[in-house]
Design a protein around this motif. Structure first.
Motif, PDB file in Angstrom:
ATOM      1  N   PRO A  27       0.815  -1.234   0.000  1.00  0.00           N
ATOM      2  CA  PRO A  27       0.000   0.000   0.000  1.00  0.00           C
ATOM      3  C   PRO A  27       0.842   1.275   0.000  1.00  0.00           C
ATOM      4  O   PRO A  27       0.503   2.246  -0.687  1.00  0.00           O
ATOM      5  N   GLY A  28       1.947   1.277   0.711  1.00  0.00           N
ATOM      6  CA  GLY A  28       2.829   2.439   0.726  1.00  0.00           C
ATOM      7  C   GLY A  28       3.519   2.650  -0.610  1.00  0.00           C
ATOM      8  O   GLY A  28       3.697   3.785  -1.059  1.00  0.00           O
ATOM      9  N   LEU A  29       3.914   1.559  -1.257  1.00  0.00           N
ATOM     10  CA  LEU A  29       4.541   1.645  -2.570  1.00  0.00           C
ATOM     11  C   LEU A  29       3.561   2.229  -3.588  1.00  0.00           C
ATOM     12  O   LEU A  29       3.924   3.076  -4.407  1.00  0.00           O
ATOM     13  N   VAL A  30       2.316   1.788  -3.510  1.00  0.00           N
ATOM     14  CA  VAL A  30       1.276   2.298  -4.409  1.00  0.00           C
ATOM     15  C   VAL A  30       1.018   3.776  -4.136  1.00  0.00           C
ATOM     16  O   VAL A  30       0.906   4.579  -5.077  1.00  0.00           O
ATOM     17  N   ASP A  31       0.943   4.149  -2.870  1.00  0.00           N
ATOM     18  CA  ASP A  31       0.739   5.566  -2.535  1.00  0.00           C
ATOM     19  C   ASP A  31       1.867   6.432  -3.094  1.00  0.00           C
ATOM     20  O   ASP A  31       1.625   7.517  -3.634  1.00  0.00           O
ATOM     21  N   LEU A  32       3.096   5.958  -2.959  1.00  0.00           N
ATOM     22  CA  LEU A  32       4.238   6.703  -3.475  1.00  0.00           C
ATOM     23  C   LEU A  32       4.135   6.853  -4.996  1.00  0.00           C
ATOM     24  O   LEU A  32       4.326   7.943  -5.537  1.00  0.00           O
ATOM     25  N   MET A  33       3.824   5.763  -5.688  1.00  0.00           N
ATOM     26  CA  MET A  33       3.732   5.844  -7.153  1.00  0.00           C
ATOM     27  C   MET A  33       2.581   6.756  -7.568  1.00  0.00           C
ATOM     28  O   MET A  33       2.708   7.506  -8.539  1.00  0.00           O
ATOM     29  N   HIS A  34       1.473   6.741  -6.843  1.00  0.00           N
ATOM     30  CA  HIS A  34       0.368   7.653  -7.172  1.00  0.00           C
ATOM     31  C   HIS A  34       0.798   9.107  -6.975  1.00  0.00           C
ATOM     32  O   HIS A  34       0.386   9.984  -7.749  1.00  0.00           O
ATOM     33  N   TYR A  35       1.619   9.365  -5.983  1.00  0.00           N
ATOM     34  CA  TYR A  35       2.178  10.708  -5.799  1.00  0.00           C
ATOM     35  C   TYR A  35       3.002  11.106  -7.034  1.00  0.00           C
ATOM     36  O   TYR A  35       2.872  12.208  -7.561  1.00  0.00           O
TER      37      TYR A  35
END
Length: 170
Positions: free
Chosen positions: A27-35
């Motif tokens: 989930p954190g990796l996805v949040d970073l990529m969405h940023y």
């Protein structure tokens, strides 16, 4: 440094075979990529800012050409999309893996279109390095950016020429 979180998680799995950190941190990796996706250039779809570029000289006297910082940022962004495809596949998120893969492939094409000079057969040529820097050429090969075998061979030839022109220095 921008994508270090994604790179570290992927490489941990690749070296140790341990998927538990991938599951925990996904989930954190996805949040970073969405940023990053929100900050990507609207025209190219690439992340073009926030990086330091390439500051390592191959010449013994210094003052050598620099790989454009935006190409390095864009490279790692596109590479991270591919890493997220791998991660999503490994942890059983097939639909998400497919989406990351589509974005990665689009990013590879966009990177090639932005940085390839067909006249010279090289990536990121500049006045100081008309055949492209070793970093630019290596990034292109690492991404699989050359769209066909003839272009790939031409890029490899430019890289070999650059290394030879620098007394075999990488």
């Amino acid at each position: 440094w921008q994508v270090a979180y994604i790179v570290i998680m992927r490489n941990h799995w690749r070296h140790y075979g341990d998927v538990s950190p991938l599951k925990k941190h996904y989930p954190g990796l996805v949040d970073l990529m969405h940023y990053f996706l929100r900050r990507a250039d609207q025209k190219t779809g690439l992340l073009l800012d926030g990086g330091y570029g390439d500051w390592v000289c191959v010449g013994s006297g210094g003052g050598c050409p620099r790989t454009p910082a935006d190409s390095v940022s864009a490279f790692y962004f596109v590479q991270a999309l591919g890493f997220l495809e791998e991660i999503a596949t490994v942890i059983g998120r097939a639909d998400e893996a497919t989406n990351w893969g589509k974005m990665h492939n689009a990013g590879v094409r966009a990177w090639h279109e932005r940085y390839f000079n067909a006249t010279l057969g090289t990536y990121s040529p500049c006045d100081e390095e008309p055949l492209g820097s070793q970093t630019s050429l290596s990034m292109a090969l690492a991404l699989g950016a050359p769209p066909d075998d003839a272009t790939r061979k031409q890029v490899i030839a430019r890289l070999v020429e650059n290394i030879a022109a620098n007394d075999g220095r990488f």
